[in-house]
Design an enzyme around this catalytic site. Structure first.
Site, PDB file in Angstrom:
ATOM      1  N   SER A 120      59.584  35.084  48.113  1.00 35.36           N
ATOM      2  CA  SER A 120      60.639  35.870  48.761  1.00 35.36           C
ATOM      3  C   SER A 120      61.990  35.582  48.140  1.00 35.36           C
ATOM      4  O   SER A 120      62.901  36.392  48.213  1.00 35.36           O
ATOM      5  CB  SER A 120      60.763  35.509  50.239  1.00 35.36           C
ATOM      6  OG  SER A 120      59.573  35.708  50.895  1.00 35.36           O
ATOM      7  N   HIS A 141      55.588  41.522  46.664  1.00 37.09           N
ATOM      8  CA  HIS A 141      56.226  40.968  47.861  1.00 37.09           C
ATOM      9  C   HIS A 141      55.761  41.731  49.097  1.00 37.09           C
ATOM     10  O   HIS A 141      56.085  42.906  49.276  1.00 37.09           O
ATOM     11  CB  HIS A 141      57.754  41.037  47.699  1.00 37.09           C
ATOM     12  CG  HIS A 141      58.490  40.352  48.801  1.00 37.09           C
ATOM     13  ND1 HIS A 141      59.495  40.945  49.529  1.00 37.09           N
ATOM     14  CD2 HIS A 141      58.344  39.102  49.326  1.00 37.09           C
ATOM     15  CE1 HIS A 141      59.942  40.098  50.431  1.00 37.09           C
ATOM     16  NE2 HIS A 141      59.266  38.981  50.330  1.00 37.09           N
ATOM     17  N   GLU A 153      56.575  45.485  47.988  1.00 38.37           N
ATOM     18  CA  GLU A 153      57.496  45.621  46.860  1.00 38.37           C
ATOM     19  C   GLU A 153      56.770  45.112  45.623  1.00 38.37           C
ATOM     20  O   GLU A 153      56.298  43.970  45.604  1.00 38.37           O
ATOM     21  CB  GLU A 153      58.763  44.798  47.098  1.00 38.37           C
ATOM     22  CG  GLU A 153      59.666  45.402  48.168  1.00 38.37           C
ATOM     23  CD  GLU A 153      60.904  44.553  48.430  1.00 38.37           C
ATOM     24  OE1 GLU A 153      61.993  45.125  48.565  1.00 38.37           O
ATOM     25  OE2 GLU A 153      60.779  43.315  48.532  1.00 38.37           O
ATOM     26  N   ASN A 191      65.092  42.838  51.434  1.00 40.53           N
ATOM     27  CA  ASN A 191      65.860  41.709  51.972  1.00 40.53           C
ATOM     28  C   ASN A 191      67.334  41.804  51.606  1.00 40.53           C
ATOM     29  O   ASN A 191      68.184  41.228  52.287  1.00 40.53           O
ATOM     30  CB  ASN A 191      65.277  40.375  51.502  1.00 40.53           C
ATOM     31  CG  ASN A 191      64.102  39.964  52.379  1.00 40.53           C
ATOM     32  OD1 ASN A 191      63.913  40.520  53.465  1.00 40.53           O
ATOM     33  ND2 ASN A 191      63.317  39.015  51.923  1.00 40.53           N
TER      34      ASN A 191
HETATM   35  N1  NAD Z   1      56.244  34.446  56.124  1.00 38.22           N
HETATM   36  C1  NAD Z   1      56.776  35.601  55.722  1.00 38.22           C
HETATM   37  O1  NAD Z   1      57.215  36.452  56.504  1.00 38.22           O
HETATM   38  C2  NAD Z   1      56.822  35.915  54.236  1.00 38.22           C
HETATM   39  C3  NAD Z   1      57.073  37.226  53.806  1.00 38.22           C
HETATM   40  C4  NAD Z   1      57.043  37.522  52.449  1.00 38.22           C
HETATM   41  C5  NAD Z   1      56.762  36.517  51.547  1.00 38.22           C
HETATM   42  N2  NAD Z   1      56.535  35.241  51.974  1.00 38.22           N
HETATM   43  C6  NAD Z   1      56.222  34.227  50.966  1.00 38.22           C
HETATM   44  O2  NAD Z   1      54.811  33.997  50.981  1.00 38.22           O
HETATM   45  C7  NAD Z   1      54.543  32.654  50.589  1.00 38.22           C
HETATM   46  C8  NAD Z   1      53.673  31.984  51.643  1.00 38.22           C
HETATM   47  O3  NAD Z   1      54.336  31.987  52.862  1.00 38.22           O
HETATM   48  P1  NAD Z   1      53.585  31.674  54.231  1.00 38.22           P
HETATM   49  O4  NAD Z   1      54.531  32.038  55.306  1.00 38.22           O
HETATM   50  O5  NAD Z   1      52.230  32.272  54.221  1.00 38.22           O
HETATM   51  O6  NAD Z   1      53.429  30.085  54.138  1.00 38.22           O
HETATM   52  P2  NAD Z   1      52.412  29.156  54.932  1.00 38.22           P
HETATM   53  O7  NAD Z   1      53.069  27.829  54.989  1.00 38.22           O
HETATM   54  O8  NAD Z   1      51.969  29.778  56.198  1.00 38.22           O
HETATM   55  O9  NAD Z   1      51.127  29.071  53.985  1.00 38.22           O
HETATM   56  C9  NAD Z   1      51.126  28.484  52.722  1.00 38.22           C
HETATM   57  C10 NAD Z   1      49.688  28.056  52.419  1.00 38.22           C
HETATM   58  O10 NAD Z   1      49.620  27.710  51.054  1.00 38.22           O
HETATM   59  C11 NAD Z   1      48.762  26.580  50.945  1.00 38.22           C
HETATM   60  N3  NAD Z   1      49.041  25.921  49.686  1.00 38.22           N
HETATM   61  C12 NAD Z   1      50.107  25.171  49.335  1.00 38.22           C
HETATM   62  N4  NAD Z   1      50.003  24.788  48.048  1.00 38.22           N
HETATM   63  C13 NAD Z   1      48.846  25.296  47.582  1.00 38.22           C
HETATM   64  C14 NAD Z   1      48.184  25.249  46.337  1.00 38.22           C
HETATM   65  N5  NAD Z   1      48.692  24.619  45.310  1.00 38.22           N
HETATM   66  N6  NAD Z   1      46.999  25.887  46.220  1.00 38.22           N
HETATM   67  C15 NAD Z   1      46.479  26.549  47.257  1.00 38.22           C
HETATM   68  N7  NAD Z   1      47.068  26.633  48.450  1.00 38.22           N
HETATM   69  C16 NAD Z   1      48.236  26.009  48.618  1.00 38.22           C
HETATM   70  C17 NAD Z   1      49.069  25.750  52.156  1.00 38.22           C
HETATM   71  O11 NAD Z   1      48.072  24.823  52.438  1.00 38.22           O
HETATM   72  C18 NAD Z   1      49.229  26.840  53.209  1.00 38.22           C
HETATM   73  O12 NAD Z   1      48.000  27.111  53.826  1.00 38.22           O
HETATM   74  C19 NAD Z   1      55.888  32.012  50.363  1.00 38.22           C
HETATM   75  O13 NAD Z   1      56.199  32.087  49.011  1.00 38.22           O
HETATM   76  C20 NAD Z   1      56.827  32.868  51.194  1.00 38.22           C
HETATM   77  O14 NAD Z   1      58.154  32.841  50.730  1.00 38.22           O
HETATM   78  C21 NAD Z   1      56.548  34.929  53.297  1.00 38.22           C
END
Ligand code: NAD
Length: 680
Positions: A120, A141, A153, A191
């Site tokens: 993000s 995204h 996106e 965003n």
């Molecule tokens: N939450 C939102 O609304 C949102 C929206 C758009 C984008 N994002 C992006 O998506 C990504 C994930 O966000 P999230 O909210 O799902 O996070 P989250 O913390 O819920 O999940 C992340 C997961 O990744 C796993 N992980 C970490 N390192 C790893 C690796 N090396 N190999 C495999 N798995 C691994 C963790 O164990 C965890 O289960 C981030 O980059 C975030 O910026 C989030």
């Protein structure tokens, strides 16, 4: 172009599990990887829980849920993704973790694999620069909840190859995303204005313009949203709002930075207090503030080439659920007023500049004109994409005119052998803008409806008679005018999701773009009447059995099927054919001796009783006058050349739209109520 057959997602957290769910839900096998078994299990459970809710709300059946889950493989073994066509990263928002991951994936994955990040807040190119395949690296995204929010996106960086972009767009389509292509810029497109939306809400409070309930009410009114900014921050987490504005502020300057009060609120650990009375007198000022800031920001991002106007509007409507996009709002309030409101925000913030883009439009003094139909050519095939997925690509005057322009351009290109019509997103074309018809009838302007329909008919005739091979790519729902467009093409390439339907008689009119005659010419007038009278949908299996589809292909094999068809030359869609047995009773119900009974609400004879009773019941719910006209038109069209048969339809148009039942049917559709027909 090679295809997308296997997708993998790394990270089984909030986003990763949601993305996996959506991919599996759309029929694609997907591998989900996390670092520990328990995290994989948690991700699978997330999916299971969300699907369970869908079952309790009757959106999905338990069998469908079983099928969806069977397409998901959860694992900690990265080797499982080696042969994937696309790997989407959704791990923690931590640069080093992502660097390490991409380095590893770069080594493990086959050369064909595209790597994508769901980051993000980082630039896409930062990760691409660190691996050996920057040309096969891209941003994807997603928006929360990724199985429910359709927006995606797609972010190519400077080094992303055209093929990678195309494949990613195909992957997006395959899992039913409304994709917008945006530049690798801070906050990408959505965003970039969502952060100011939250920030400015807090600043209104900070400056004492209004209390929280008034700002909430103003936001809802300004943007047509269901949830105000403070409630949204409470739900999604105030720290997330702080994080997003900190990142954007660092890149773009103080206007985008975190307001002090937002930081204080986060530090307090409390939710925003939504209680209190709305002060109606302050709502206009709240709306003006929002418009000034948000219209200014969106005009700036378009000026910078981050996204097109249309995609920015789409991002707002599909991703953030605004009722209109920012550029539609600008057209609604006028460019003069837009500039006035943006100017007021420029006065407030020294780093917020009036975009040249708006000044230019003010000089032109006209509303923005949107492009809803794209043309791109690959090899000797031109693709005309109706790109209005937020309205399921519904046809209106502008869309039809733009299809005509793009078609003309493609026709005039000597290098083009075939012209493919397709819809962006999940649907092909879901009919026409009903409200436009209602407005025209009420304004006593049926002549405009006639002119629109005639132009449409002329265009469809040109498509049918083009020297180039014209193909409808029916990979989703089509209704009414959409089915008529597909039938006018010389060939139809479809996927199992392709469908047709003629719901017009339910809303007081008859299909007015040659659908009746083109159906009748393929499957006979009786079966054509059955589908027009009942509005029963035709699924891909039916359309294939009836020979209406020229080719049925798996979603990943559409391109190769089209190329093959083009190399084979023009098919004859009006060839003689025998109706499969399944359809014979349906045709029988609309034979000349049965039609009168059916239209009088009586069960037809010579077919199984339950089918007769069911059909009579369905037909009795339709507009009687529309049924009568459709019946007469289909009869009168038999034996006539197609252009003459088109005239038969057009000659009844004033009568159809001038009837009280047309207004009743079309209005009831807009008002989501059951119509009451009088037969006149
Ligand atoms: N939450 C939102 O609304 C949102 C929206 C758009 C984008 N994002 C992006 O998506 C990504 C994930 O966000 P999230 O909210 O799902 O996070 P989250 O913390 O819920 O999940 C992340 C997961 O990744 C796993 N992980 C970490 N390192 C790893 C690796 N090396 N190999 C495999 N798995 C691994 C963790 O164990 C965890 O289960 C981030 O980059 C975030 O910026 C989030």
């Amino acid at each position: 172009m090679s295809q997308i057959n296997k997708i993998a997602v790394i990270g089984a957290g909030t986003m990763g599990s949601g993305i996996v769910q959506k991919i599996a839900q759309e029929g694609i096998n997907v591998v989900m990887v996390d670092i520990k078994e328990e995290f994989v299990e948690r991700g699978i459970n997330n999916i299971r829980q969300t699907l369970k809710q869908a079952v309790s709300r009757k959106i999905l059946s338990p069998e469908q849920v079983h099928d969806i889950l069977s397409r998901v493989i959860g694992t900690c073994d990265y080797e499982m993704v080696a042969d994937a066509d696309l790997v989407i990263e959704a791990v923690f928002e931590d640069k080093q973790i992502k660097y390490d991951l991409f380095e590893k994936l770069d080594k493990i994955c086959q050369p064909k694999t595209i790597l994508a990040t769901n980051t993000s807040s980082y630039y896409v190119h930062e990760f691409a620069d660190k691996i050996s395949r920057p040309d096969r690296f891209i941003g994807m995204h997603y928006f929360y909840h990724p199985a429910k929010n359709r927006l995606l996106e797609i972010i190519p960086h400077d080094g992303t190859s055209a093929e990678t972009l195309e494949k990613t767009a195909l992957a997006a389509k395959l899992h039913a995303k409304t994709a917008i292509v945006v530049k690798d810029a801070p906050g990408f497109a959505v965003n970039r204005f969502f952060v100011p939306f939250c920030n400015e809400s807090v600043r209104m409070l900070e400056e004492g313009l209004a209390n929280i309930p008034t700002i909430e009410a103003g936001a809802k009114k300004a943007l047509g949203i269901g949830m105000g900014p403070f409630e949204l921050m409470n739900v999604s987490g105030i720290p997330i709002a702080v994080h997003a504005s900190t990142t954007l502020g660092n890149e773009l300057g103080p206007f985008y930075a975190t307001p002090a009060l937002l930081k204080t609120q986060m530090d307090s650990g409390e939710y925003w207090d939504l209680n209190g009375d709305v002060d109606e007198s302050k709502i206009p000022a709240v709306i003006d503030w929002y418009y000034g800031a948000l219209l200014g920001v969106t005009a700036t991002l378009v000026q910078e080439g981050v996204a097109s106007m249309e995609d920015t509007d789409r991002g707002a409507k599909v991703g953030l659920r605004w009722s209109r996009g920012p550029f539609e709002i600008m057209n609604e309030i006028g460019i003069e007023k837009t500039c006035q409101l943006v100017e007021a925000i420029c006065q407030k913030y020294p780093d917020f500049k009036m975009p040249e883009f708006l000044i230019k439009q003010k000089e032109i003094g006209k509303p923005f004109v949107f492009n809803y139909v794209d043309l791109h050519t690959r090899g000797d095939i031109a693709y005309i994409t109706i790109n209005r997925p937020e309205a399921m690509n519904a046809l209106n005057e502008t869309v039809f005119a733009q299809i005509g322009q793009r078609f003309e351009e493609a026709e005039q290109n000597p290098g083009v052998k075939a012209i493919v019509f397709q819809g962006a997103g999940k649907a092909f074309v879901a009919g026409a803008d009903i409200k436009w018809f209602v407005d025209k009838i009420k304004a006593d302007k049926i002549d405009d409806i006639y002119a629109f329909t005639r132009k449409g008919q002329d265009l469809l005739l040109k498509i049918e008679n083009s020297d180039k091979l014209t193909i409808a790519l029916l990979d989703g729902l089509s209704l009414g005018g959409g089915s008529e467009l597909a039938l006018a093409c010389q060939a139809i390439v479809a996927t199992p999701a392709g469908s047709m339907g003629f719901p017009e008689t339910a809303i007081g009119i008859f299909p007015g773009q040659g659908g009746m005659l083109r159906m009748a010419r393929q499957v006979g007038p009786q079966l054509a009447k059955y589908y027009v009278f009942t509005g029963s949908p035709l699924n891909a299996e039916d359309l294939q059995a009836l020979g209406i589809f020229t080719r049925l292909a798996a979603p990943g094999e559409v391109d190769s099927t089209i190329s093959q068809l083009v190399s084979e030359g023009k098919p004859d869609k009006y060839r003689q054919r025998e109706l499969p047995d399944k359809f014979k009773p349906l045709a029988k119900m609309c034979s000349s001796d049965n039609v009168a009974r059916l239209l009088a609400g009586e069960p037809p004879e010579g077919v199984p009783e339950d089918l007769a009773a069911k059909t009579a019941k369905i037909v009795s719910s339709k507009a009687p006058l529309a049924l009568k006209m459709a019946n007469e038109i289909i009869d009168a069209q038999v034996g006539k050349a197609i252009p003459e048969a088109v005239e038969v339809e057009l000659s009844r148009l004033h009568e159809s739209f001038g009837a009280a039942d047309a207004l009743e049917g079309l209005s009831s559709f807009s008002q989501k109520r059951k119509p009451t027909y009088q037969g006149k």
